[in-house]
Design an enzyme around this catalytic site. Sequence first.
Site, short mmCIF file in Angstrom:
data_model
loop_
_atom_site.label_atom_id
_atom_site.label_comp_id
_atom_site.label_asym_id
_atom_site.label_seq_id
_atom_site.Cartn_x
_atom_site.Cartn_y
_atom_site.Cartn_z
N LYS A 159 -3.93 7.27 -12.70
CA LYS A 159 -5.29 7.77 -12.69
C LYS A 159 -5.95 8.25 -14.09
O LYS A 159 -7.18 8.04 -14.45
CB LYS A 159 -5.66 9.20 -11.85
CG LYS A 159 -5.57 8.68 -10.50
CD LYS A 159 -6.65 9.26 -9.51
CE LYS A 159 -6.64 8.66 -8.30
NZ LYS A 159 -6.94 9.86 -7.15
N LYS A 178 -14.24 -0.06 -0.13
CA LYS A 178 -15.50 0.35 -0.14
C LYS A 178 -16.02 -0.53 -1.45
O LYS A 178 -16.98 -1.20 -1.55
CB LYS A 178 -16.10 1.49 0.03
CG LYS A 178 -16.39 2.19 1.28
CD LYS A 178 -17.00 3.41 1.14
CE LYS A 178 -16.18 4.41 0.21
NZ LYS A 178 -17.14 5.77 0.24
N LYS A 189 -6.56 -4.92 -0.56
CA LYS A 189 -6.57 -3.76 0.53
C LYS A 189 -8.06 -3.52 0.94
O LYS A 189 -8.91 -3.75 -0.34
CB LYS A 189 -5.99 -2.60 0.19
CG LYS A 189 -4.78 -2.23 0.90
CD LYS A 189 -3.89 -0.92 0.48
CE LYS A 189 -4.47 0.20 1.36
NZ LYS A 189 -3.50 1.40 1.15
#
Length: 335
Positions: free
Chosen positions: A114, A198, A195
């Site tokens: 991240k 959204k 995968k």
Amino acid sequence: MKETIVSGIRASGRLHIGNYLGALKQFVDLQNAGDHNCYFFIADLHALTTPFEPKELSQNTLEVAADYLAAGIDPDKATFFLQSQVMEHVELGWIFNCLTSLGELQRMTQFKDKSKQHRETINGGLLTYPTLMAADILLYKPTAVPVGDDQTQHVELTRDLARKFNNRFGQTFPEPKTFLRKPLRIMSLSDPMKKMSKTGDDPSAPLGAGALMLDDPPEEILRKLKKALTATDAKEKSPGVANLFLLLDHFGTKDQIKQFSEQQKKNTIKYSELKETLAHQIADHFGKFRTKKTQLLNNPTQIKNTLVTGAAKAQKIASQTLSEVKQKIGLLRSP
Ligand code: TRP
């Protein structure tokens, strides 16, 4: 005494079918099996560790709560609440921060990933994400934590912390196991090598084209499935086709599964028919869900009240654990 399980849910907005089969359904099944004390919460404080907008954050939180409630999380059977409404999470998180070395936190894979993604906005919360998560878990002294495989390292850190704490301050916490969800990868309809998510689809496709949202109306489900990628020159099932079959496994009838598998083997399959069948089955499966979710979102006050009641239930246990911890580590308590 029933064993306890705890799990947190990311507050990232409306959920899609991958989220449903991968997590939500398992939570509902665990709750309904009735042999565990279940704590499920929306990790809205963790949502602050990556860039966020206030309006979106509150709307996303409501959406996720509505998704969970509409899908069958029952506040009478499970304790369902918001992390930010049980302040003991933050307090125990702070204590855990002070018992965890910087090196351990910097070694976490999620932190490394991240902080690469959000290079300009790496904040302290991203680093201490795992200690807050350990607090989320240990406050309820669970035996198991149902998570996806990307979270196992965090549960390991939680176990290490529990062990360290017990050794130094006396037996307090169990060392909870990871309760791995069945690895299940529903892939994007528009880019079946990735995968379902959204975002993160083919950037040229409209946002979300690859994901079937749980509350998509039937015509939207059909539209997205019709566009699903199946093309390939390989004789084997293409990833897109394999993905459609994976969905058929979950939502099709035995006869439909048999029929399409045979046609696939004989090479007589018409993907348009497979897609229409799937669209029908999925739309049907989530019919009640859609009605329930609309009802819930029409009355946000009711959702908020449900969450507040859940928080009060959670806090009863959380505050006991926290005062035990405070006493053991030598924080002076009021007389
Ligand atoms: N980090 C988890 C995730 O990204 C969410 C989470 C926060 C969680 N606190 C938790 C999961 C405690 C299990 C237990 O999915």
